[in-house]
Design an enzyme around this catalytic site. Structure first.
Site, short mmCIF file in Angstrom:
data_model
loop_
_atom_site.label_atom_id
_atom_site.label_comp_id
_atom_site.label_asym_id
_atom_site.label_seq_id
_atom_site.Cartn_x
_atom_site.Cartn_y
_atom_site.Cartn_z
N GLU A 167 0.83 -1.21 0.00
CA GLU A 167 0.00 0.00 0.00
C GLU A 167 0.87 1.26 0.00
O GLU A 167 1.93 1.31 0.62
CB GLU A 167 -0.89 -0.02 1.25
CG GLU A 167 -1.76 1.20 1.42
CD GLU A 167 -2.47 1.21 2.77
OE1 GLU A 167 -3.44 1.97 2.90
OE2 GLU A 167 -2.05 0.48 3.69
N LYS A 184 -9.68 2.47 -2.82
CA LYS A 184 -10.15 1.97 -1.53
C LYS A 184 -11.46 2.66 -1.16
O LYS A 184 -11.57 3.88 -1.25
CB LYS A 184 -9.09 2.24 -0.46
CG LYS A 184 -9.42 1.68 0.90
CD LYS A 184 -8.29 1.94 1.90
CE LYS A 184 -8.59 1.33 3.26
NZ LYS A 184 -7.52 1.58 4.24
N CYS A 211 -5.37 -2.66 2.84
CA CYS A 211 -5.18 -2.58 4.30
C CYS A 211 -6.43 -2.99 5.07
O CYS A 211 -6.83 -4.14 5.11
CB CYS A 211 -4.71 -1.17 4.67
SG CYS A 211 -4.12 -1.01 6.37
#
Length: 525
Positions: free
Chosen positions: A285, A342, A396
């Site tokens: 990430e 995300k 994540c």
């Protein structure tokens, strides 16, 4: 509920004695030892039985709720002590917030256990023999509630104590809350042995539920071991992945000189020779010190290092004043062949409600650039990578939510998580995040490839077995074969609906039984 009623239920007069609150908090902290990295489920289970026994002995709903809150606060503080780590990355600016964050988080988790305690006692009423059973379902209900409400926090659920054991395989049938029931019901049976029963019922009779639950656990353990160790299917594709772990510590990650050094380190790891050339290289990430829309020569350097191999990497990008935490797949010629933003952002890490107002006070999201932080993407997605199959990307925190995986428009062939766990320190946080990834693999029946900035990078098969890892705080790469997927599991098809319906129905049955007249000639149930 009126103010007078609230004071009667939760006021000072309704609180248990301080020694009861202290004992509850201490037992709650012991329950947390079942979480990764220790995984001492064998200690957490009797400790939770102690929590249930203390709550069941309280004479009123208010006292039970207070005891539950204290136990939950002790559990939350011990299980998630690592939450202070992000505040210490820039201690001069944010360090003062660390103790408040831990105290508020622990107090908030305590509220869910208070809800479970109150729900259990309300359902069972004066039927003391039903209290422990009602509490077992009440705590499973609180885990389910915490998984969804206020954007959800399904971290450190009770059933997570079984991650890494054969019982973890039960999640393929009933998900994480089913695992929580597998934890709370045996604890309730154990608590029955030490909880006084009306009418002089002897302890031998009260031990019967323990024997039943022990037999169920042994059976579940055996079934889980057989499922876990069954021969793996042959993969439909021969795919080798390279997982890159640069070990870029968060305190240095964005400093100019170090950011370039970490970028060059990833280039070297990408270009490293191997006996078998990988089919896809995965960086973690936010792995590059530039934006996708202003890369300079960065993307060209990645393509050159990859020498024709596609690269999936975490990167930030902007659209006007909005910023996104994204993942892109670069083709052999540097073209962006896939993009994912995300969508389940981390509260206070990547965005802050009313962020612009807070920014004027100097309070901003850690991973964000300004004000209210990142913008959420449109939702879960599946990327078609051609010969590499269809993959669902997880950035994540998104790997913590099983409901997000089920929200994908189609079933992927595998899961890919890119993460930066350096925010979580070097103790429990990264290990708990890895454990969550194992559980997602079991729940979905899909393999999961995990590239983490400072670790733990791992290849996890569809039964949750960790096939290869790079330890924390280590730089390097893993070249790993992509395991095969299993057929969609019952939990992947149905989600939490069946377990929710079962908990509600059984609590309703307990409540109905508790409302029946008590035969005064016999022991109180």
């Amino acid at each position: 509920m009126s103010g007078a009623r609230l004071r009667r239920v939760f006021g000072r007069a309704a609180r248990p004695a301080p020694r009861v609150l202290a004992a509850s908090a201490g037992l709650g902290a012991l329950v947390a030892l079942g979480q990764a990295p220790l995984g001492w489920w064998w200690l957490a289970l009797p400790a939770f039985a102690g929590v249930l026994a203390l709550i069941a002995r309280q004479g009123t709903t208010g006292k039970a709720a207070w005891a539950g809150w204290a136990a939950g606060a002790g559990f939350g503080a011990a299980a998630m002590f690592w939450i202070v780590e992000p505040f210490l990355v820039d201690a001069a600016r944010y360090g003062w917030m660390a103790p408040f964050a831990l105290l508020l988080l622990a107090a908030g988790m305590g509220l869910f256990w208070a809800f479970a305690a109150a729900l259990g006692l309300q359902a069972a009423g004066q039927r003391r023999g039903l209290r422990l059973l009602a509490l077992a379902f009440g705590f499973a209900a609180s885990d389910l509630l915490r998984s969804y409400i206020f954007t959800g926090l399904p971290w450190a659920l009770l059933g997570h104590a079984f991650i890494g054991t054969p019982l973890m395989q039960l999640a393929a049938l009933a998900g994480p809350v089913g695992l929580s029931l597998a934890f709370t019901l045996p604890a309730a049976a154990l608590a029955a042995v030490v909880t006084p029963a009306a009418g002089g019922q002897n302890r031998l009779m009260r031990a019967v539920p323990v024997v039943v639950m022990a037999a169920a656990l042994v059976g579940g353990w055996g079934w889980g071991a057989a499922r876990r160790d069954a021969p793996a299917p042959v993969p439909a594709r021969d795919v080798v992945l390279r997982l890159v772990q640069p070990n870029a510590t968060q305190a240095l990650k964005w400093q100019r000189d170090y950011a370039l050094a970490f970028f060059y380190r990833q280039l070297d790891l990408t270009a490293a020779p191997a006996a078998r050339r990988p089919d896809l290289i995965i960086w973690p990430e936010t792995s590059v010190p530039f934006l996708l829309d202003a890369p300079g020569a960065g993307l060209e350097m990645i393509v050159e290092a990859a020498a024709g191999v596609p690269v999936a990497l975490g990167i930030q990008r902007s659209e006007g004043a909005r910023y996104f935490n994204s993942l892109v797949v670069l083709g052999p010629k540097g073209e962006v062949s896939a993009l994912y933003d995300k969508f389940h952002l981390t509260p206070f890490g990547e965005y802050i409600p009313y962020g612009d107002a807070f920014a004027r006070l100097g309070i901003t999201a850690f991973a964000a650039r300004l004000g209210n932080g990142f913008t959420a993407g449109p939702g879960a997605a599946v990327l078609d990578l051609g010969g590499l199959g269809r993959v669902q990307p997880l950035i994540c925190y998104e790997a913590v939510f099983p409901q997000d995986l089920r929200a994908a428009p189609e079933r992927p062939d595998w899961l890919m998580q890119v993460t930066n766990d350096s925010w979580f320190g070097a103790l429990a946080g990264p290990q708990q995040h890895l454990a969550q990834a194992q559980l997602r693999a079991v729940e979905t029946g899909l393999p999961l490839a995990r590239a983490a900035n400072t670790g733990v990078s791992a290849m996890i098969d569809a039964r949750g077995r960790v096939l290869a890892t790079l330890p924390l705080n280590t730089e390097g790469f893993l070249d790993v074969s992509l395991p095969a997927a299993l057929p969609a599991t019952p939990y992947a098809r149905s989600g939490d609906g069946p377990i929710f319906a079962m908990i509600v129905a059984l609590l309703a049955l307990i409540a109905a039984r508790a409302r029946l007249p008590i035969d005064r000639t016999r022991a109180h149930a």
